[in-house]
Design an enzyme around this catalytic site. Structure first.
Site, PDB file in Angstrom:
ATOM      1  N   GLU A  22       0.857  -1.192   0.000  1.00  0.00           N
ATOM      2  CA  GLU A  22       0.000   0.000   0.000  1.00  0.00           C
ATOM      3  C   GLU A  22       0.890   1.237   0.000  1.00  0.00           C
ATOM      4  O   GLU A  22       1.996   1.237   0.553  1.00  0.00           O
ATOM      5  CB  GLU A  22      -0.896  -0.007   1.256  1.00  0.00           C
ATOM      6  CG  GLU A  22      -1.749   1.247   1.380  1.00  0.00           C
ATOM      7  CD  GLU A  22      -2.892   1.120   2.393  1.00  0.00           C
ATOM      8  OE1 GLU A  22      -2.963   0.108   3.105  1.00  0.00           O
ATOM      9  OE2 GLU A  22      -3.715   2.058   2.445  1.00  0.00           O
ATOM     10  N   ASN A  47      -6.777   1.536   2.621  1.00  0.00           N
ATOM     11  CA  ASN A  47      -7.493   2.805   2.703  1.00  0.00           C
ATOM     12  C   ASN A  47      -7.045   3.783   1.621  1.00  0.00           C
ATOM     13  O   ASN A  47      -7.827   4.599   1.143  1.00  0.00           O
ATOM     14  CB  ASN A  47      -7.276   3.434   4.083  1.00  0.00           C
ATOM     15  CG  ASN A  47      -7.863   2.591   5.203  1.00  0.00           C
ATOM     16  OD1 ASN A  47      -8.701   1.725   4.959  1.00  0.00           O
ATOM     17  ND2 ASN A  47      -7.431   2.822   6.432  1.00  0.00           N
ATOM     18  N   ASN A  96     -12.219  -0.954  -0.962  1.00  0.00           N
ATOM     19  CA  ASN A  96     -11.605  -1.478   0.261  1.00  0.00           C
ATOM     20  C   ASN A  96     -12.393  -1.039   1.493  1.00  0.00           C
ATOM     21  O   ASN A  96     -12.717   0.145   1.632  1.00  0.00           O
ATOM     22  CB  ASN A  96     -10.174  -0.917   0.385  1.00  0.00           C
ATOM     23  CG  ASN A  96      -9.513  -1.287   1.701  1.00  0.00           C
ATOM     24  OD1 ASN A  96      -9.158  -2.451   1.916  1.00  0.00           O
ATOM     25  ND2 ASN A  96      -9.355  -0.307   2.587  1.00  0.00           N
ATOM     26  N   GLU A  97     -12.695  -1.988   2.363  1.00  0.00           N
ATOM     27  CA  GLU A  97     -13.307  -1.709   3.675  1.00  0.00           C
ATOM     28  C   GLU A  97     -14.391  -0.619   3.589  1.00  0.00           C
ATOM     29  O   GLU A  97     -14.396   0.342   4.360  1.00  0.00           O
ATOM     30  CB  GLU A  97     -12.239  -1.303   4.691  1.00  0.00           C
ATOM     31  CG  GLU A  97     -11.296  -2.439   5.021  1.00  0.00           C
ATOM     32  CD  GLU A  97     -10.368  -2.168   6.201  1.00  0.00           C
ATOM     33  OE1 GLU A  97     -10.299  -1.028   6.676  1.00  0.00           O
ATOM     34  OE2 GLU A  97      -9.705  -3.128   6.637  1.00  0.00           O
ATOM     35  N   TYR A 139      -7.228  -8.084  12.003  1.00  0.00           N
ATOM     36  CA  TYR A 139      -5.945  -7.854  12.679  1.00  0.00           C
ATOM     37  C   TYR A 139      -6.106  -8.260  14.135  1.00  0.00           C
ATOM     38  O   TYR A 139      -7.144  -7.967  14.744  1.00  0.00           O
ATOM     39  CB  TYR A 139      -5.550  -6.381  12.585  1.00  0.00           C
ATOM     40  CG  TYR A 139      -5.235  -5.950  11.168  1.00  0.00           C
ATOM     41  CD1 TYR A 139      -4.000  -6.231  10.597  1.00  0.00           C
ATOM     42  CD2 TYR A 139      -6.182  -5.282  10.394  1.00  0.00           C
ATOM     43  CE1 TYR A 139      -3.716  -5.861   9.294  1.00  0.00           C
ATOM     44  CE2 TYR A 139      -5.900  -4.900   9.090  1.00  0.00           C
ATOM     45  CZ  TYR A 139      -4.665  -5.191   8.540  1.00  0.00           C
ATOM     46  OH  TYR A 139      -4.380  -4.827   7.257  1.00  0.00           O
ATOM     47  N   GLU A 168      -6.643  -9.070   3.901  1.00  0.00           N
ATOM     48  CA  GLU A 168      -5.779  -8.400   4.890  1.00  0.00           C
ATOM     49  C   GLU A 168      -5.872  -9.187   6.189  1.00  0.00           C
ATOM     50  O   GLU A 168      -6.973  -9.371   6.725  1.00  0.00           O
ATOM     51  CB  GLU A 168      -6.227  -6.959   5.164  1.00  0.00           C
ATOM     52  CG  GLU A 168      -5.902  -5.992   4.061  1.00  0.00           C
ATOM     53  CD  GLU A 168      -6.232  -4.543   4.417  1.00  0.00           C
ATOM     54  OE1 GLU A 168      -6.135  -4.168   5.610  1.00  0.00           O
ATOM     55  OE2 GLU A 168      -6.599  -3.800   3.494  1.00  0.00           O
ATOM     56  N   GLN A 195       1.271  -6.173   5.722  1.00  0.00           N
ATOM     57  CA  GLN A 195       1.617  -5.897   4.341  1.00  0.00           C
ATOM     58  C   GLN A 195       2.969  -6.555   4.038  1.00  0.00           C
ATOM     59  O   GLN A 195       3.343  -7.458   4.770  1.00  0.00           O
ATOM     60  CB  GLN A 195       1.650  -4.396   4.120  1.00  0.00           C
ATOM     61  CG  GLN A 195       0.257  -3.774   4.408  1.00  0.00           C
ATOM     62  CD  GLN A 195       0.123  -2.314   4.002  1.00  0.00           C
ATOM     63  OE1 GLN A 195       1.008  -1.725   3.406  1.00  0.00           O
ATOM     64  NE2 GLN A 195      -1.009  -1.710   4.348  1.00  0.00           N
TER      65      GLN A 195
HETATM   66  O1  AHR Z   1      -3.176  -2.482   6.267  1.00  0.00           O
HETATM   67  C1  AHR Z   1      -3.384  -1.261   6.903  1.00  0.00           C
HETATM   68  C2  AHR Z   1      -4.809  -0.759   6.764  1.00  0.00           C
HETATM   69  O2  AHR Z   1      -5.655  -1.578   7.515  1.00  0.00           O
HETATM   70  C3  AHR Z   1      -5.390  -0.795   5.379  1.00  0.00           C
HETATM   71  O3  AHR Z   1      -5.091   0.334   4.647  1.00  0.00           O
HETATM   72  C4  AHR Z   1      -6.864  -0.871   5.633  1.00  0.00           C
HETATM   73  O4  AHR Z   1      -7.555  -1.545   4.622  1.00  0.00           O
HETATM   74  C5  AHR Z   1      -6.959  -1.568   6.976  1.00  0.00           C
HETATM   75  O5  AHR Z   1      -7.811  -0.914   7.836  1.00  0.00           O
END
Ligand code: AHR
Length: 517
Positions: free
Chosen positions: A53, A98, A198-199, A271, A319, A370
Site C-alpha cells: 500500500e 485505505n 476497500n473496507e 488484525y 488483509e 503488508q
Molecule cells: O493495512 C493497513 C490498513 O488496515 C489498510 O489500509 C486498511 O484496509 C486496513 O484498515
C-alpha cells in the site's frame, strides 16, 4: 493455565476434526491421525499472497527507492526483491488499503517527473505518484506473481474503474489503450484480480457507504469492468468493521445479495494483537479468524442457496496480520505503522495460516498485510534489511503447504482463556500433495514441550522427514538489523512405518515434511 478435559469436540464447518479423550490433567501427550483420503479441498496457491500500500515506507523506501545504491535502474530495491522472492508471493494486492479509496490511477501514469503530487488523506501525507500502474505491474512481472488491483470505489467513478481495466487489459485500439502504448507498454498485462473498493463498511473509509448504497454502486462498476474484460475476477469489499454493536454479517449478506452475479470473492479482514500481554489469550487469536470465515461462509451459502447454476463466491481474506503496537506511530508527521514482531507474533501468524489452510474449501485468496516496513515481514533502512519473525512461518507455508487440505484427527489437551474455552495446545493443519505430507504444528504452550504420535491410516512413511522449526530463546525475542534470534532451524530425520514420534518444543512452530509410500 488450567488444562481442560473433554471427551469429544468436533468443530463446525470446515475446521479440523478435533477429538479429545479424558486423561490426567498434567498429561500433555498428543496424537495426530492422518488419512490422506480425508481432504476438504484444494489449497489455492493464492492463499499465500501479500499486499503493498502507499503507506509509510511500504512502497516509498521499501519496495521502491529511486536513487538508492541498493536499487536497480527501475528504482526497485534489489535486496527487497530478493527477500520478497523468498516468500513465493502468489498474489500481490495494490495500491491499498485505505489509500485506494481516493487514488486516481491516471495520476500515476506517464513520465514520472510530470505526475502530479496529491494530498493523501488516508494516512495524512503527500502522494508523489512516482510509483503507479506501470511500476506496480512491472514489479509483479519481475516477481512472477499475480497482480491484484483494488479499484477506487470511494471517491472514484464507474468510468474510472472501467477504464483502469481497459488500460491494463484491452488489446483494442482506443484512446485509453493508446495512452498505455504511448507510456511504453504495447501488450496488455491482463490483470485478472480486481477489488471493488476497500473496507467500504468502515466510517474511516473515504467514500464510506451503507451496505445498500455500496451494493448498488459496486454492481454498476462490476458490470462495466466485466464487460470490458469478461475474464476478470471481482472481489467485493466485505466486512472489516467489528466494532461493538455493528452487525458485520449483515453487511456481508447485503453485499452478496446485490453482487452475486458478478463477484467471485468477498473480501474480509482481521488484525489481532496482545494488548494485555496474555500469551494464552493471544495464541488463541486464530479462533477469531475461524469465526469470521465460518460465519461468512454460512452467509454466502445462505444467499446462494436458491440458485441452480452452481455459482460460487469464495472468501478473499485479503488483509490479516498481528497489528496492535504501531497503530498511531508517526514519522515526520505521517503515519508509518512500523510494527516490530517477536516470536509470539510469529506463532500467532502460523496459527492464522493454519486457519486459512483448515478452511481451504471456502477461502481461496489471502494476503498478509503488508509486505515491507508497514506491519510487514521485511524491514528496511537505507543500508539494508532484516527479516522479521513473521517472515518465517509465511515462507514455510508458501513454499510447502500445497495440494489438498487434510481433515486431521487431533487428540490434544486444551486450556481456557478469558475469551475462549478448550483451546488445543497444539494447533495443526495438514496438506497432501501427491506423496508429500506437510504438517504445520504450533505448540501454544509457553513452557512445556508436547510429545505427539503421528499415525498414518492409509500410507507409510517412506524415509526422509524434513523438520523446520521456528523458535527462539523466549516468546518476546525479536530480530533486528544484524541480529537474527528467531529463524527457521532445519534438519532431516528418518521416518518409517505407520507411526512417527515427535516432540514439539514449547512456544514453537514446526513444519514436518514427509515422503509417503
Ligand atoms: O493495512 C493497513 C490498513 O488496515 C489498510 O489500509 C486498511 O484496509 C486496513 O484498515
Amino acid at each position: 493455565m488450567k488444562l481442560t478435559r473433554r471427551t469429544v469436540v468436533a468443530t463446525a464447518l470446515a475446521s479440523p476434526l478435533i477429538l479429545r479423550t479424558a486423561r490426567a490433567a498434567n498429561d500433555l501427550r498428543a496424537s495426530i491421525k492422518v488419512d490422506t483420503q480425508n481432504t476438504r479441498g484444494a489449497i489455492d496457491r493464492k492463499l499465500y499472497g501479500n499486499f503493498i500500500e502507499h503507506l509509510g515506507r511500504c512502497i516509498d523506501g521499501g519496495v521502491f527507492q529511486e536513487g538508492s545504491r541498493l536499487s536497480n535502474a527501475a528504482g526497485y530495491r534489489r535486496d527487497v526483491l530478493e527477500a520478497v522472492r523468498g516468500l513465493d508471493v502468489s498474489l500481490l494486492r495494490w495500491p491499498g488499503g485505505n489509500f485506494s479509496s481516493n487514488y486516481h490511477w491516471l495520476d500515476g501514469i506517464g513520465p514520472r517527473d510530470d505526475r502530479p503530487p496529491r494530498l493523501e488523506m488516508a494516512w495524512g501525507t503527500v502522494e508523489s505518484n512516482r510509483f503507479g500502474t506501470h511500476e506496480f505491474l512491472d514489479y509483479a512481472e519481475e516477481l512472477k506473481t499475480e497482480p491484484y488491483i483494488c479499484a477506487n470505489l470511494g471517491t472514484g467513478t464507474w468510468t474510472e474503474a472501467q477504464q483502469w481495466v481497459e488500460y491494463c487489459n484491452s488489446a483494442e485500439d482506443t484512446a485509453v489503450t493508446r495512452m498505455r502504448r504511448k507510456n511504453g507498454r504495447k501488450d496488455p498485462w491482463k490483470v485478472t484480480y480486481w477489488g471493488l473498493g476497500n473496507e467500504m463498511d468502515g466510517p474511516w473509509q473515504m467514500g464510506h457507504r451503507s451496505a445498500e448504497d455500496y451494493g448498488k454502486f459496486a454492481l454498476e462498476a462490476a458490470k462495466l469492468m466485466r464487460w470490458t474484460d469478461p475474464d476478470v475476477k471481482l472481489i467485493a469489499a466485505g466486512s472489516s468493521n467489528y466494532s461493538a454493536g455493528v452487525d458485520w454479517s449483515l453487511w456481508n449478506r447485503t453485499v452478496v445479495e446485490h453482487l452475486q452475479n458478478y463477484i467471485d470473492y468477498l473480501a474480509i479482514h482481521l488484525y489481532v494483537g496482545n494488548p494485555n500481554d496474555d500469551f494464552g489469550e493471544f495464541l488463541a487469536s486464530s479462533r477469531l479468524m475461524d469465526d469470521k470465515i465460518e460465519t461468512t461462509a454460512k452467509v454466502i451459502a445462505g444467499v446462494l442457496a436458491g440458485r441452480t447454476d452452481g455459482r460460487k463466491v469464495h472468501i478473499a481474506f485479503d488483509e490479516y496480520n498481528v497489528w496492535y503496537r504501531a497503530r498511531g506511530d508517526k514519522q515526520r508527521g505521517r503515519r508509518i505503522l512500523e510494527e516490530r514482531y517477536n516470536l509470539e507474533d510469529a506463532l500467532v501468524v502460523a496459527t492464522l495460516l493454519n486457519s486459512l489452510v483448515n478452511h481451504a474449501d471456502v477461502v481461496k485468496i489471502a494476503n498478509m498485510a503488508q509486505l515491507v516496513n508497514v506491519i510487514a515481514p521485511i524491514f528496511t533502512n537505507d543500508e539494508g534489511l532484516f527479516l522479521q519473525t513473521i517472515y518465517y512461518p509465511l515462507q514455510l507455508f508458501a513454499r510447502n503447504a500445497h495440494g489438498n487440505s487434510l481433515k486431521l484427527e487431533v487428540d490434544v489437551p486444551g486450556y481456557n482463556t478469558k475469551q475462549w474455552h478448550d483451546v488445543p495446545y497444539l494447533d495443526v493443519s495438514g496438506a497432501i500433495d501427491g506423496n508429500t505430507l506437510v504438517l504445520n504444528v504450533v505448540n501454544r504452550h509457553k513452557a512445556e514441550g508436547i510429545d505427539a504420535t503421528i499415525s498414518l491410516a492409509d500410507k507409510t512413511f517412506a524415509g526422509t522427514l524434513g523438520v523446520d522449526e521456528v523458535n527462539g530463546p523466549d516468546v518476546k525475542a525479536a530480530n533486528d538489523f544484524g541480529k537474527t534470534v528467531v529463524r527457521v532451524q532445519s534438519r532431516t530425520a528418518r521416518a518409517q512405518g505407520k507411526t512417527l514420534e515427535h516432540r514439539f518444543p514449547a512456544h514453537s512452530f514446526t513444519q514436518l515434511k514427509a515422503q509417503l509410500a
